[in-house]
Design an enzyme around this catalytic site. Structure first.
Site, PDB file in Angstrom:
ATOM      1  N   ASP A  17     -51.940  20.840 -20.995  1.00  0.00           N
ATOM      2  CA  ASP A  17     -52.523  19.671 -21.657  1.00  0.00           C
ATOM      3  C   ASP A  17     -53.934  19.424 -21.142  1.00  0.00           C
ATOM      4  O   ASP A  17     -54.221  19.631 -19.957  1.00  0.00           O
ATOM      5  CB  ASP A  17     -51.646  18.447 -21.381  1.00  0.00           C
ATOM      6  CG  ASP A  17     -51.994  17.274 -22.278  1.00  0.00           C
ATOM      7  OD1 ASP A  17     -52.624  17.487 -23.327  1.00  0.00           O
ATOM      8  OD2 ASP A  17     -51.634  16.138 -21.918  1.00  0.00           O
ATOM      9  N   GLY A  18     -54.801  18.974 -22.037  1.00  0.00           N
ATOM     10  CA  GLY A  18     -56.128  18.529 -21.621  1.00  0.00           C
ATOM     11  C   GLY A  18     -57.283  19.345 -22.157  1.00  0.00           C
ATOM     12  O   GLY A  18     -58.440  19.071 -21.805  1.00  0.00           O
ATOM     13  N   ARG A  21     -59.739  16.995 -24.166  1.00  0.00           N
ATOM     14  CA  ARG A  21     -60.474  16.064 -23.307  1.00  0.00           C
ATOM     15  C   ARG A  21     -61.507  16.797 -22.445  1.00  0.00           C
ATOM     16  O   ARG A  21     -62.586  16.274 -22.170  1.00  0.00           O
ATOM     17  CB  ARG A  21     -59.488  15.289 -22.426  1.00  0.00           C
ATOM     18  CG  ARG A  21     -58.893  14.075 -23.111  1.00  0.00           C
ATOM     19  CD  ARG A  21     -57.747  13.493 -22.347  1.00  0.00           C
ATOM     20  NE  ARG A  21     -56.534  14.309 -22.504  1.00  0.00           N
ATOM     21  CZ  ARG A  21     -55.467  14.194 -21.735  1.00  0.00           C
ATOM     22  NH1 ARG A  21     -55.461  13.321 -20.739  1.00  0.00           N
ATOM     23  NH2 ARG A  21     -54.408  14.937 -21.954  1.00  0.00           N
ATOM     24  N   ASN A  65     -47.468  20.102 -33.311  1.00  0.00           N
ATOM     25  CA  ASN A  65     -48.889  20.452 -33.411  1.00  0.00           C
ATOM     26  C   ASN A  65     -49.307  20.871 -34.811  1.00  0.00           C
ATOM     27  O   ASN A  65     -50.512  20.912 -35.114  1.00  0.00           O
ATOM     28  CB  ASN A  65     -49.238  21.579 -32.426  1.00  0.00           C
ATOM     29  CG  ASN A  65     -49.331  21.124 -30.993  1.00  0.00           C
ATOM     30  OD1 ASN A  65     -49.160  21.932 -30.066  1.00  0.00           O
ATOM     31  ND2 ASN A  65     -49.574  19.840 -30.762  1.00  0.00           N
ATOM     32  N   SER A 193     -42.732  15.662 -23.537  1.00  0.00           N
ATOM     33  CA  SER A 193     -43.175  15.979 -24.897  1.00  0.00           C
ATOM     34  C   SER A 193     -42.312  17.004 -25.626  1.00  0.00           C
ATOM     35  O   SER A 193     -42.833  17.960 -26.216  1.00  0.00           O
ATOM     36  CB  SER A 193     -44.643  16.452 -24.858  1.00  0.00           C
ATOM     37  OG  SER A 193     -45.482  15.425 -24.410  1.00  0.00           O
TER      38      SER A 193
END
Length: 243
Positions: A17-18, A21, A65, A193
């Protein structure tokens, strides 16, 4: 003097994840974060093999997704195809078995074709299993297993008393991987998740503050060191475990 026993997790799962960002913090398009994330995959797979992890499952693309913008999905599929092509020699030369779980029929044909070919070519490798969870969801996996049981019951092959945890587990897409020992999630988020819900029942959870493109060998080693300090009781008391 004998060497100390090093306790390693057999099966490590990673929620990567990330990426978005990471890119946004640098004023870059999201796809650049995914490109850098692919580099982190290479580094993590190599480090896991060298450390001695037997099974590494990476949550590469979830069933949810598919809700992302079509342009981002297309770019992710291209990155997946590039990874399968570029990492072929790394996987085969290092005795890594590649497998994939999820609704693989939803992948673009050329991505699925390249993936299937490398899975077949690496099927006899034994040093480490690398599993890519693609178009995968833990709830969806449980539903398809339940559907198989219902179909077998309709055909009269099993009775209600035959339904057990072992039977359901044998029908999961993740059945060959075994239980998760360590589940890592990057980027500081603290949720699983919909990832490997059944295998994660007794997993040790580790949340890294690193965004996935920044995740490297040192971060993996920190997660494993933390795991080695845990006491895994599986419903027993600490006294029972220690004895």
């Amino acid at each position: 003097m004998s060497e100390p026993v090093v306790i390693l997790p057999r099966h490590v799962g990673v929620i990567m994840d990330g990426n978005g960002r990471w890119a946004q913090a640098r004023g870059l398009p999201r796809i650049e974060g995914h490109r850098q994330g692919a580099a982190a995959v290479r580094a993590t797979v190599r480090a896991a093999r060298q450390i001695g992890v037997r099974v590494l499952t990476l949550f590469a693309f979830s069933e949810q997704n598919w809700r992302r913008p079509p342009g981002e999905i297309g770019a992710l599929m291209e990155l997946l195809l590039r990874y399968v092509i570029d990492e072929r020699a790394e996987i085969l030369d290092n005795d890594i078995r590649l497998v994939a779980i999820g609704e693989l029929g939803r992948l673009p044909p050329r991505v699925r074709g390249a993936l299937d070919e490398l899975c077949a070519a690496s099927a006899k490798n034994r040093t480490m299993t690398l599993c890519l969870a693609l178009s995968y969801g833990g709830r969806e996996d449980l539903v398809q297993a339940a559907r198989q049981i219902a179909e077998r019951a309709t055909r009269g092959e099993i009775r209600p008393d035959d339904v057990s945890a072992a039977l359901l587990e044998s029908m999961l897409l993740s059945r060959e991987l075994g239980d998760l020992d360590l589940l890592i999630r990057t980027s500081g988020e603290r949720r699983i998740s919909n990832f490997l819900l059944w295998p994660a029942a007794y997993a040790e959870l580790y949340f890294s503050e690193a965004l996935w493109p920044d995740f490297g060998r040192a971060d993996l080693e920190a997660a494993i060191d933390d795991y080695r300090g845990r006491q895994r009781r599986f419903g027993r008391t600490a006294e029972q475990v220690e004895s």
